[in-house]
Scaffold this active site. Structure first.
Site: not given
Ligand code: NAD
Length: 444
Positions: A123, A235, A237-238
């Site tokens: 990391k 959430g 997000g992605n």
């Molecule tokens: P992102 O930033 O695209 O989306 C995060 C979402 O969570 C958003 O909709 C945001 O509004 C919401 N959010 C933030 N704080 C919040 C809260 N307190 N209560 C409710 N909603 C809240 O992030 P992502 O890429 O979707 O990642 C989400 C999780 O998945 C993280 O823990 C990340 O480490 C993990 N993850 C992501 C990936 C990836 O490929 N994107 C891979 C492995 C793990």
């Protein structure tokens, strides 16, 4: 101050209660120690694996737009590379710490191992807040990070990727700097690149889609058909968006999603008992996954408090936002109907809550397995980059599904054979593979 008063003040300070702050590296080491006991690892292997193999801490001087120089701190931590080149993201965050980077590098080792891809864990990060930096300053930071570490990373040693607050454009600047330093083209040096310059098809969707792939495997074991199930998701997000898209495609129904509201600085949920309409909610969401609460209400969604997603009368919960969300304090609020929890986010459940979920007989798909579709697709991008030959989308998804199915089955087989809960089974499988690789290489 007299010596007596100094001694008295020191004694008072020592006696004062110290607030126990969350240190992810301490948590990661505690988790490892528990699994090391289960595996009965010898002392040398424990000493090797409970700390990173290598760490780099460095300064990155940048000429800012106003003409002055600002010096940033950067890190790269390589936890273990016995199974192959290290792999791990680079985070830009104002609160970044060496211990966070250490913990995340260790978790990457286990995640790559549980899905059995030939990579180790690393990391990186820079202490900075990209919100307060211009595009040009961010480019300088990306290039500066690579200049400090270019001799210690590379397509066959350690492959970076995007993470918190870094994106495909940043990866391209990093690649460009690496290629300038090494005088060649090395598309396999970094993943998460834009699709038109060396990115892999499917990477954007990979994590969310594969979360649902593991859900489908779990439902099969629970004798449930996806079309007879409902879900609530934290959430939007992605990860959450692609999970919802695929879950709807296989017949499931999501009734509640949640989002962070940066204006109010608090989270909220949007619920429609008859099912949220994905395109409708997506159309009122910004690129950071923030849903427009007012527009959602106008569209007929009920707006509920931020933690209401956990209490919904559904079969499946998918935390896909943050760590530390399902805790000993709120497990009792999970609806009795919930049969399955799929951890889309990293670390959403605390160890105490884990035990309570097991007592309630809830089937949990642990994060290192559930969201591993992302790193698996990154591995595919690295492979394609090293070959400089790119696959079509179908090939990517066929390979992804094959990897995820095999990993799911291996975890379940370990859980049954050793009578372990799924999280422990995933860790046992992962740590054992890495320990064996270290032994086979003659390191311990
Ligand atoms: P992102 O930033 O695209 O989306 C995060 C979402 O969570 C958003 O909709 C945001 O509004 C919401 N959010 C933030 N704080 C919040 C809260 N307190 N209560 C409710 N909603 C809240 O992030 P992502 O890429 O979707 O990642 C989400 C999780 O998945 C993280 O823990 C990340 O480490 C993990 N993850 C992501 C990936 C990836 O490929 N994107 C891979 C492995 C793990």
């Amino acid at each position: 101050m007299t010596a007596k008063r100094v001694a008295k003040a020191a004694a008072k300070k020592a006696a004062a209660p110290v607030a126990k702050s969350y240190n992810p590296f301490v948590v990661a080491q505690e988790q490892f120690d528990r699994i090391a006991d289960l595996l009965d690892l010898d002392q040398a292997t424990r000493d090797l694996l409970r700390n990173p193999l290598r760490e780099y801490h460095f300064s990155i001087p940048i000429r800012m737009d106003h003409g002055g120089i600002q010096v940033f701190r950067g890190f790269r931590v390589q936890h273990n590379d016995a199974r192959g080149p290290c792999k791990g993201g680079v985070r830009f965050h104002p609160m970044e710490t060496a211990d966070t980077v250490r913990a995340l590098s260790m978790w990457m080792t286990w995640k790559c191992s549980v899905v059995d891809i030939p990579l180790g864990g690393s990391k990186g990060g820079i202490i900075c807040d990209p919100h307060n930096l211009s595009n040009y300053e961010i480019e300088q930071l990306c290039r500066g990070w690579v200049r400090q570490i270019a001799r210690d990373v590379g397509p066959y040693s350690d492959v970076p990727a995007p993470d918190i607050m870094t994106n495909p454009q940043d990866m391209l600047w990093m690649l460009d700097e690496f290629e300038k330093i090494h005088g060649g083209k090395y598309p396999g040096f970094i993943t998460g690149k834009p699709i038109n310059i060396g990115g892999s098809k499917g990477r954007t969707e990979a994590t969310g889609y594969m979360v649902v792939h593991t859900v489908r495997e779990a439902l099969r074991e629970l004798n449930l058909k996806p079309e007879n199930t409902t879900a609530s998701i934290q959430g939007f997000g992605n990860v959450a968006q692609y999970a919802i898209e695929l879950y709807h495609k296989i017949g499931g129904m999501v009734s509640c999603v949640s989002s962070w509201d940066p204006k109010d600085n608090k989270e909220f949920c949007c619920r429609k008992i008859s099912g949220v309409i994905f395109d409708e909610i997506k159309s009122i969401t910004d690129p950071f996954g923030t849903i427009d609460r007012v527009k959602a209400q106008q569209m007929g969604y009920e707006i509920l408090p931020g933690d209401a997603w956990l209490e919904q009368d559904v079969d499946i919960l998918i935390p896909a936002a943050l760590e530390n969300q399902i805790t000993a304090d709120n497990v009792s609020r999970i609806n009795p109907r919930v049969k399955l929890i799929a951890e889309g986010a990293n670390g959403p459940t605390t160890p105490e809550a884990d035990v309570m979920l097991e007592e309630r007989g809830i089937f949990l798909i642990p994060d290192i397995l559930c969201n591993a579709g992302g790193v698996t697709c990154s591995y595919f991008e690295q492979v394609q980059g090293n070959m400089n030959y790119f696959w079509d989308e179908k090939e990517v998804f066929d390979k992804l599904e094959a990897k995820m199915t095999a990993a799911f089955q291996a975890v379940r087989e370990t859980a049954k054979r050793r009578r372990l809960r799924n999280r422990d089974a995933a860790y046992v499988l992962a740590v054992d593979r890495v320990a064996r690789a270290c032994k086979d290489r003659g390191w311990v």
